[in-house]
Design a protein around this motif. Structure first.
Motif, PDB file in Angstrom:
ATOM      1  N   LYS A   1      38.110  46.410  43.365  1.00 29.57           N
ATOM      2  CA  LYS A   1      36.866  46.700  42.649  1.00 29.57           C
ATOM      3  C   LYS A   1      35.979  45.464  42.548  1.00 29.57           C
ATOM      4  CE  LYS A   1      38.547  50.720  40.181  1.00 29.57           C
ATOM      5  NZ  LYS A   1      39.271  51.153  38.971  1.00 29.57           N
ATOM      6  N   GLN A   2      36.595  44.281  42.657  1.00 32.14           N
ATOM      7  CA  GLN A   2      35.799  43.061  42.674  1.00 32.14           C
ATOM      8  C   GLN A   2      35.058  42.958  44.018  1.00 32.14           C
ATOM      9  OE1 GLN A   2      38.060  39.566  41.603  1.00 32.14           O
ATOM     10  NE2 GLN A   2      36.258  38.262  41.682  1.00 32.14           N
ATOM     11  N   ILE A   3      35.706  43.379  45.085  1.00 32.61           N
ATOM     12  CA  ILE A   3      35.032  43.432  46.390  1.00 32.61           C
ATOM     13  C   ILE A   3      33.834  44.383  46.300  1.00 32.61           C
ATOM     14  CG2 ILE A   3      35.268  44.181  48.804  1.00 32.61           C
ATOM     15  CD1 ILE A   3      38.137  43.155  48.769  1.00 32.61           C
ATOM     16  N   GLU A   4      34.050  45.527  45.663  1.00 29.97           N
ATOM     17  CA  GLU A   4      32.950  46.491  45.477  1.00 29.97           C
ATOM     18  C   GLU A   4      31.793  45.878  44.710  1.00 29.97           C
ATOM     19  OE1 GLU A   4      35.564  50.526  44.981  1.00 29.97           O
ATOM     20  OE2 GLU A   4      33.744  50.356  43.770  1.00 29.97           O
ATOM     21  N   ALA A   5      32.136  45.113  43.641  1.00 30.92           N
ATOM     22  CA  ALA A   5      31.100  44.473  42.818  1.00 30.92           C
ATOM     23  C   ALA A   5      30.269  43.529  43.675  1.00 30.92           C
ATOM     24  CB  ALA A   5      31.731  43.720  41.653  1.00 30.92           C
ATOM     25  N   PHE A   6      30.938  42.727  44.497  1.00 30.79           N
ATOM     26  CA  PHE A   6      30.215  41.791  45.362  1.00 30.79           C
ATOM     27  C   PHE A   6      29.380  42.526  46.404  1.00 30.79           C
ATOM     28  CE2 PHE A   6      32.859  38.332  43.766  1.00 30.79           C
ATOM     29  CZ  PHE A   6      31.928  37.301  43.750  1.00 30.79           C
TER      30      PHE A   6
ATOM     31  N   ARG B   1      28.041  45.486  46.298  1.00 33.24           N
ATOM     32  CA  ARG B   1      26.848  46.103  45.702  1.00 33.24           C
ATOM     33  C   ARG B   1      25.793  45.068  45.336  1.00 33.24           C
ATOM     34  NH1 ARG B   1      29.240  50.251  41.396  1.00 33.24           N
ATOM     35  NH2 ARG B   1      30.908  51.026  42.731  1.00 33.24           N
ATOM     36  N   LEU B   2      26.255  43.912  44.833  1.00 31.09           N
ATOM     37  CA  LEU B   2      25.321  42.847  44.464  1.00 31.09           C
ATOM     38  C   LEU B   2      24.603  42.317  45.698  1.00 31.09           C
ATOM     39  CD1 LEU B   2      26.720  40.340  41.832  1.00 31.09           C
ATOM     40  CD2 LEU B   2      24.465  41.408  41.912  1.00 31.09           C
ATOM     41  N   LEU B   3      25.349  42.117  46.772  1.00 32.01           N
ATOM     42  CA  LEU B   3      24.748  41.612  48.009  1.00 32.01           C
ATOM     43  C   LEU B   3      23.701  42.593  48.536  1.00 32.01           C
ATOM     44  CD1 LEU B   3      27.982  40.251  49.698  1.00 32.01           C
ATOM     45  CD2 LEU B   3      25.985  38.884  49.106  1.00 32.01           C
TER      46      LEU B   3
END
Lengths: 316, 316
Positions: free
Chosen positions: B237-242, B244-246
Motif C-alpha cells: 500500500k506504500q507503493i500505491e501511495a507513491f 498515486r502521488l507521482l
C-alpha cells in the motif's frame, strides 16, 4: 545552552560533523555553544577558515571511537573514553544540555540507558522519523527500529510519547494519533494491532484517530503514526528507496524533496531522561547542522520533563 | 481452455469486468473461451458493440452477489448462488480451468479453501504482488495480507511457493529468495525473521540469498521476497501511495509506470488446488484483461500440479 556533538560519529566524520557544527553555530543565537567531543587534533585540523564563531565552540578530547559495526553493549562497556560514552557522561553530569550523534545508534541507545537512563515508567524508549504530508504539514512515525518485537501496551506508550513530542516540539495542539494497520476498520490487522486498537480507542491520554493504512501515509490523516519498530523500519527504508530512485531519475519536486532525511537531522530517543539525538549514519554537513538545531529545539521544549509529568499523571 | 470470470466482482463491475473480458478474448488464442459468471441480464446489456468473439464467451447466470464489505465465511456459506461460489464450484467440478475475481478477496480465499481446497502439505495459502525492478526485471513479494500472523515454517513455505511460481510462470531459472528484513546481516530482525533466517539458510528446496532490506526493493537483489502478510500489505500500500502521488504530481516515467497494478492483473492464491486469481478491488477493464491472461498463463504452467509435486518431494 550547550549542545554536545559526537564529532567522530557518521560515515563522513569528522569533516561533515565539524562543517555541520560550524553551520549550526552560525544559525543558533549567540548564547548557544557547541561542544565538539572527539579527537582534538582531527578537530583542530578541520577548524580552519571560518573563525567568526570559534569562541562558541569547545573541544573535549576523546581517545577512542565506537565504530558503526561494533556490538553496542560491548563497545559501551569497554570504550570508556569514546566520543559517545564521554558525551553521554557529560550529559548525565549536566555539563551538556543535549548530546547528538550520527554514529553507532545501538551504542547511543545502550549508552543512554546506562548513563541518563530511561524516564521511570517508560517501558521502551523509541525513535521516530519525520514524514512530510501533502498539505504541507509533517507527521512522525514511531518506532522505526529500536523495538522490533512489542506488545500492545508498548504501542500505547509510543502513542503517548509521540503525542507529547508533537504537542511540545512540533507545536501541534491535540495531535491526532493513528495506528498503522492494514485496514481502516476496527478489528483489522494482526494480533498486535488488533489488541493495540482496543487499548488505544479508550485512551484519555491522547487523541486516538483510529487505524491508518500506508496508502494514506502522506494524506495528513494523523500527526503521529504508531507501529512496531520492524514495520516502521521497513516503511522508513522504503521511503529512502523511493527518494533515491526519484533523485536518480530526475523526477524530484518540492514535495518529494521533503523526503530527504537531511531536512530533519535525526530523531531524539523518546523516553530518555535527557536530550539525546540520533542522526542518520550517512549524515552530510547539512544533516548534522539540522540535528544540532533539533537538539536545541527539544531541549528548549523541555521534552523529557514533559514526558516525566505525563507518565506521572498516567501512572497515578 | 475455459477461464471463468466473476462478472460481479470489483468496484466497477459489471461494466469494467465485461469490457476486460472482451479485451482478453481478443488477445487470447481462438481455442480459449471465457465464462462470464454473474447476472445474465446485466451481462447481455453490456455485451453490445464488439461481436467478433461472442462465440467464445459463455454466460452462466447467478442470482446473488457477495459484496466487498461482507464477512467472507458468512457470505460463502449463505450465498450459494453468488458469482464467487458458483465460479469456484465450476472450477472444482473441472468445468473451468481457472477462475478469477476482483471481488471480495476474503470470500475468494475462504471459498477456495471450501471448494478446491489447499494442496496437501500447504500450511497457509498466500498471495503476492509484482514489484518492477530497476534493471527491467520483475520480482514478487509474498505474503501481502492473506496471513497476518505467521511462524518461521510458514515463511519457509512462502519461499518455496514463490520459488515454484517464479520458475514455472515467470520462467526464472533458480529464483533467488530474499527474506525481507531490517538489516542485511545474519542475526538482524525481529523474532520471526531471525528464526526464519535460520531455517531458510539451510534450505535445499530453494536458493536462499539472505536478508533484503526495503531500501533495496527495486535493486533486483531477489526474485522472490518473503515476509508476513502484515508487513507485505503495508509495503504494497506504500507503493500505491507513491504511485498515486507521482501520477498526481505529473512525475511519471517508464519505470514508475510499471508500479501500476493494472499491468499485472492480480495474484493467484498460491497453494490452492486449482488456478484461482484475485484482482484488485479497483480493477479497470485493462486490469481485468490482464487478470484473465494471468489466469491462462498460470493454468498453462500447471502451477498447482508443480506445487503438489514439490510438496510431495519436500515431505518425503
Amino acid at each position: 545552552m550547550k549542545i554536545g556533538l559526537d564529532v567522530m560519529g557518521g560515515d563522513f566524520a569528522p569533516s561533515a560533523t565539524i562543517e555541520g557544527a560550524l553551520m549550526a553555530v552560525s544559525a543558533l543565537p549567540e548564547e548557544d555553544s557547541i561542544v565538539l567531543v572527539g579527537d582534538e587534533s582531527a578537530i583542530r585540523s578541520h577548524l580552519t577558515g571560518n573563525t567568526d564563531h570559534l569562541h562558541r565552540l569547545e573541544i573535549v578530547h576523546t581517545s577512542e571511537v565506537i565504530k558503526m559495526g561494533e556490538k553496542p553493549l560491548k563497545a559501551i562497556s569497554s570504550k570508556h573514553d569514546s566520543s559517545i560514552t564521554v558525551g553521554l557522561r557529560m550529559l548525565k553530569n549536566k555539563q551538556l544540555d543535549a548530546f547528538a550523534s550520527a554514529g553507532n545508534s545501538g551504542a547511543m541507545l545502550v549508552g543512554s540507558m546506562y548513563s541518563v537512563g530511561a524516564i521511570p515508567g517508560v517501558i521502551r524508549p523509541a525513535t521516530f522519523t519525520h514524514v512530510p504530508q501533502e498539505n504541507g504539514g509533517t507527521s512522525i512515525i514511531l518506532d522505526i527500529g529500536t523495538n522490533t518485537d512489542v506488545k500492545a501496551d508498548v504501542l500505547y506508550q509510543f502513542a503517548l510519547l509521540g503525542s507529547i513530542y508533537a504537542e511540545n516540539v512540533m507545536n501541534i495542539k491535540q495531535p491526532r494519533i493513528g495506528l498503522l494497520n492494514i485496514g481502516e476498520e476496527d478489528g483489522k490487522g494482526n494480533l498486535l494491532t488488533q489488541s493495540a486498537f482496543q487499548v488505544m480507542k479508550e485512551s484519555k491520554d491522547f487523541y486516538f484517530k483510529g487505524n491508518i493504512e500506508s496508502r494514506d501515509l502522506f494524506k495528513s490523516k494523523a500527526d503521529v503514526i504508531v507501529c512496531d519498530g520492524f514495520t516502521g523500519n521497513i516503511l522508513l527504508k522504503q521511503i529512502e528507496a523511493f527518494y533515491r530512485l526519484l533523485q536518480k531519475r530526475n523526477l524530484m519536486d518540492s514535495f518529494f524533496e521533503r523526503l530527504n532525511y537531511e531536512n530533519y537531522g535525526g530523531s531524539p530517543i523518546l523516553g530518555i531522561n535527557g536530550t539525546v539525538i540520533l542522526g542518520h549514519g550517512i549524515s552530510s554537513a547539512v544533516a548534522i547542522k539540522n540535528m544540532i538545531i533539533l537538539a536545541k529545539d527539544i531541549s528548549t521544549a523541555n521534552l523529557s520533563e514533559k514526558v516525566k509529568q505525563a507518565l506521572y499523571k498516567y501512572s497515578n
